[in-house]
Design a protein around this motif. Sequence first.
Motif, PDB file in Angstrom:
ATOM      1  N   SER A  39      59.175  51.162 -82.999  1.00  0.00           N
ATOM      2  CA  SER A  39      58.406  50.935 -81.698  1.00  0.00           C
ATOM      3  C   SER A  39      58.805  51.720 -80.460  1.00  0.00           C
ATOM      4  CB  SER A  39      58.099  49.466 -81.509  1.00  0.00           C
ATOM      5  OG  SER A  39      59.501  49.146 -80.977  1.00  0.00           O
ATOM      6  N   MET A  40      60.148  51.876 -80.574  1.00  0.00           N
ATOM      7  CA  MET A  40      60.724  52.561 -79.208  1.00  0.00           C
ATOM      8  C   MET A  40      60.595  53.957 -79.260  1.00  0.00           C
ATOM      9  SD  MET A  40      64.391  50.448 -78.846  1.00  0.00           S
ATOM     10  CE  MET A  40      64.919  51.496 -77.605  1.00  0.00           C
ATOM     11  N   SER A  41      60.118  54.487 -80.459  1.00  0.00           N
ATOM     12  CA  SER A  41      60.231  56.112 -80.433  1.00  0.00           C
ATOM     13  C   SER A  41      58.583  56.367 -80.387  1.00  0.00           C
ATOM     14  CB  SER A  41      60.851  56.511 -81.729  1.00  0.00           C
ATOM     15  OG  SER A  41      60.241  56.074 -82.757  1.00  0.00           O
ATOM     16  N   LYS A  42      57.743  55.681 -80.507  1.00  0.00           N
ATOM     17  CA  LYS A  42      56.476  55.813 -80.451  1.00  0.00           C
ATOM     18  C   LYS A  42      55.475  55.530 -79.329  1.00  0.00           C
ATOM     19  CE  LYS A  42      55.477  54.171 -84.487  1.00  0.00           C
ATOM     20  NZ  LYS A  42      54.883  53.786 -85.855  1.00  0.00           N
ATOM     21  N   PRO A  43      54.396  56.258 -78.852  1.00  0.00           N
ATOM     22  CA  PRO A  43      53.842  55.767 -77.633  1.00  0.00           C
ATOM     23  C   PRO A  43      53.216  54.416 -78.119  1.00  0.00           C
ATOM     24  CG  PRO A  43      52.699  57.590 -78.474  1.00  0.00           C
ATOM     25  CD  PRO A  43      54.076  57.344 -79.235  1.00  0.00           C
ATOM     26  N   LYS A  44      52.760  53.623 -77.015  1.00  0.00           N
ATOM     27  CA  LYS A  44      52.087  52.327 -77.390  1.00  0.00           C
ATOM     28  C   LYS A  44      50.676  52.102 -77.230  1.00  0.00           C
ATOM     29  CE  LYS A  44      55.850  49.679 -75.373  1.00  0.00           C
ATOM     30  NZ  LYS A  44      56.535  49.316 -76.697  1.00  0.00           N
ATOM     31  N   LEU A  45      49.874  51.879 -78.565  1.00  0.00           N
ATOM     32  CA  LEU A  45      48.237  51.999 -78.394  1.00  0.00           C
ATOM     33  C   LEU A  45      47.915  50.634 -78.664  1.00  0.00           C
ATOM     34  CD1 LEU A  45      45.518  52.947 -78.810  1.00  0.00           C
ATOM     35  CD2 LEU A  45      45.979  53.037 -81.264  1.00  0.00           C
ATOM     36  N   ILE A  46      47.142  50.015 -77.677  1.00  0.00           N
ATOM     37  CA  ILE A  46      46.769  48.644 -77.478  1.00  0.00           C
ATOM     38  C   ILE A  46      45.233  48.747 -77.859  1.00  0.00           C
ATOM     39  CG2 ILE A  46      46.084  46.745 -76.143  1.00  0.00           C
ATOM     40  CD1 ILE A  46      48.810  46.772 -75.239  1.00  0.00           C
ATOM     41  N   ILE A  47      45.141  47.879 -78.861  1.00  0.00           N
ATOM     42  CA  ILE A  47      43.513  47.795 -79.151  1.00  0.00           C
ATOM     43  C   ILE A  47      42.989  46.191 -78.772  1.00  0.00           C
ATOM     44  CG2 ILE A  47      41.559  47.596 -81.058  1.00  0.00           C
ATOM     45  CD1 ILE A  47      43.808  49.555 -82.665  1.00  0.00           C
ATOM     46  N   ILE A  48      42.045  46.066 -77.954  1.00  0.00           N
ATOM     47  CA  ILE A  48      41.517  44.799 -77.932  1.00  0.00           C
ATOM     48  C   ILE A  48      40.440  44.358 -78.195  1.00  0.00           C
ATOM     49  CG2 ILE A  48      40.599  43.303 -75.828  1.00  0.00           C
ATOM     50  CD1 ILE A  48      42.113  45.335 -73.550  1.00  0.00           C
ATOM     51  N   GLY A  49      40.341  43.383 -79.296  1.00  0.00           N
ATOM     52  CA  GLY A  49      39.331  43.115 -80.286  1.00  0.00           C
ATOM     53  C   GLY A  49      39.465  43.659 -81.803  1.00  0.00           C
ATOM     54  N   GLY A  50      39.313  42.532 -82.357  1.00  0.00           N
ATOM     55  CA  GLY A  50      39.554  42.464 -83.953  1.00  0.00           C
ATOM     56  C   GLY A  50      38.274  42.358 -84.740  1.00  0.00           C
ATOM     57  N   GLY A  51      37.075  43.139 -84.440  1.00  0.00           N
ATOM     58  CA  GLY A  51      35.843  43.107 -85.162  1.00  0.00           C
ATOM     59  C   GLY A  51      35.958  44.068 -86.001  1.00  0.00           C
ATOM     60  N   ALA A  52      34.858  44.823 -86.291  1.00  0.00           N
ATOM     61  CA  ALA A  52      34.703  46.148 -86.971  1.00  0.00           C
ATOM     62  C   ALA A  52      35.455  47.340 -86.546  1.00  0.00           C
ATOM     63  CB  ALA A  52      33.254  46.458 -87.368  1.00  0.00           C
ATOM     64  N   ALA A  53      35.358  47.536 -85.248  1.00  0.00           N
ATOM     65  CA  ALA A  53      35.848  48.866 -84.797  1.00  0.00           C
ATOM     66  C   ALA A  53      37.281  48.635 -84.386  1.00  0.00           C
ATOM     67  CB  ALA A  53      35.137  49.177 -83.264  1.00  0.00           C
ATOM     68  N   GLY A  54      37.783  47.437 -83.904  1.00  0.00           N
ATOM     69  CA  GLY A  54      39.123  47.172 -83.694  1.00  0.00           C
ATOM     70  C   GLY A  54      39.991  47.109 -85.013  1.00  0.00           C
ATOM     71  N   LEU A  55      39.543  46.356 -85.708  1.00  0.00           N
ATOM     72  CA  LEU A  55      40.226  46.082 -87.077  1.00  0.00           C
ATOM     73  C   LEU A  55      40.413  47.531 -87.637  1.00  0.00           C
ATOM     74  CD1 LEU A  55      41.831  44.184 -88.771  1.00  0.00           C
ATOM     75  CD2 LEU A  55      39.841  43.420 -89.860  1.00  0.00           C
ATOM     76  N   THR A  56      39.182  48.413 -87.826  1.00  0.00           N
ATOM     77  CA  THR A  56      39.438  49.613 -88.512  1.00  0.00           C
ATOM     78  C   THR A  56      40.403  50.401 -87.939  1.00  0.00           C
ATOM     79  OG1 THR A  56      36.874  49.541 -89.119  1.00  0.00           O
ATOM     80  CG2 THR A  56      38.077  51.843 -89.009  1.00  0.00           C
ATOM     81  N   LEU A  57      40.561  50.541 -86.536  1.00  0.00           N
ATOM     82  CA  LEU A  57      41.544  51.547 -85.801  1.00  0.00           C
ATOM     83  C   LEU A  57      43.045  50.620 -86.021  1.00  0.00           C
ATOM     84  CD1 LEU A  57      39.843  52.086 -82.522  1.00  0.00           C
ATOM     85  CD2 LEU A  57      40.061  53.609 -84.272  1.00  0.00           C
ATOM     86  N   ALA A  58      43.051  49.563 -86.164  1.00  0.00           N
ATOM     87  CA  ALA A  58      44.419  48.890 -86.161  1.00  0.00           C
ATOM     88  C   ALA A  58      45.056  48.843 -87.517  1.00  0.00           C
ATOM     89  CB  ALA A  58      44.395  47.368 -85.949  1.00  0.00           C
ATOM     90  N   ARG A  59      43.969  49.097 -88.714  1.00  0.00           N
ATOM     91  CA  ARG A  59      44.381  49.259 -90.024  1.00  0.00           C
ATOM     92  C   ARG A  59      44.664  50.883 -90.491  1.00  0.00           C
ATOM     93  NH1 ARG A  59      40.945  45.404 -93.669  1.00  0.00           N
ATOM     94  NH2 ARG A  59      41.857  46.712 -95.129  1.00  0.00           N
ATOM     95  N   ASP A  60      44.341  51.638 -89.515  1.00  0.00           N
ATOM     96  CA  ASP A  60      44.481  53.026 -89.898  1.00  0.00           C
ATOM     97  C   ASP A  60      45.900  53.760 -89.944  1.00  0.00           C
ATOM     98  OD1 ASP A  60      42.770  55.865 -89.990  1.00  0.00           O
ATOM     99  OD2 ASP A  60      44.756  56.049 -89.096  1.00  0.00           O
TER     100      ASP A  60
END
Length: 408
Positions: A39-60
Amino acid sequence: ATAKSVRPEMSFKLCPPSPPTDPTVRHIHPPAGSAKENSMSKPKLIIIGGGAAGLTLARDKQLTAAADVTLIDAKPFLEFTPYALRAAVQPEWGAKHVVYNYCVPGATLKVGSVAEVDAVANVVRMEDGATLPFDHLVVASGSSSHSAVSKTSPQCPSVAARVDEYKAAYEELSQVQHVLVVGGGTTAVEWAAEVKSAFPDKQVTMVHSGPALLHFLKKTSSNKAHKFMDKHGVKVILNDKVHAEDGSSGPWATEKGVPIPSGKAYLMTGVKPNTKFMPSSAVDDKGQIKVDDSLALSPQIGSKNPIYAVGDCSNSKDAKMWYAAGAQANWLKVSLLNDISQKKGKKRLYKPAAPGPNPPVQVITLGPADGIMQTPLGVFGGWLPRKMKSAGTPGSMMMSIAESFRGG
């Protein structure tokens, strides 16, 4: 340089089961190595919302390898909303196929409600007081419906609690003799059909302000809906309105004076985007986040990197459908990877997967045994739409998508 338009592809990957616990914050299946070092060596990506779109991105896997990914959702589980109506008349089935604990390998799940997106400070402020910094942000917060039958409330604390809501909805429905369905769109038609299929002897009345059920579709599709309702004894009142709160017991009367007996009312008249945490300059008069053809906020609101919005919460040119939200997420992944790696190149333009508001292919279920499928080649009923979407059909397209999100 000429912008390139790309049509997205759908890709829903299976995931190993996650622990069925509901802490406020947790890493689920963290990647190999030290989570702190990663986590310290990578940029932070926040995804708000865990529906079809958010969960698809968070699991990639590519995104979780490139960035420290945090998924924020008000509840600790996914509800596959295309099947929520069926779950309200078949609660035990719904417990198996409609709600899943989140499964986000290599990402952090933050359970809570967002209070504010501060793009100038590059932070997301939570209602519990937490402040989460980000380098990259995707808003996929979806929408809320007027009726808890069709979509859970953000306050629902667990899968077990949502299953209890299904059971309570079934018990309440079982105890009334008459059901009022307000609306005449897809959700209203599907709910009236579910009620009549599960309770053939129950009286059902639909009140719709439009000239016909599914009036936004082809006339053949609308006629099939009316034929189903006529066959099953559903009373349909058109070109009229009734003022009934969701869950109210009546009796009611329409604006034109048509009396409606007591029972239980279900308000199935659309959805409201979940965007109250966004700056007013970022949303339109419908409450949708304003995006351009790259799915980036237009105008941007101060962040050093583009902020994106996908799914029901945005005013993108796609119809508000699960398929479209997932397709947007799969397409957006490449843009996010380019942003994270600071790769320069042509601006990518999104080509809608389901051009809205009325995409060329639509499937409406009419209970577990019937449905309507509208395509450019014609309108079909019976086994074909049932095979495509119906929750009771093993191997259906929608069932496969639902199962692919299973987390535990």
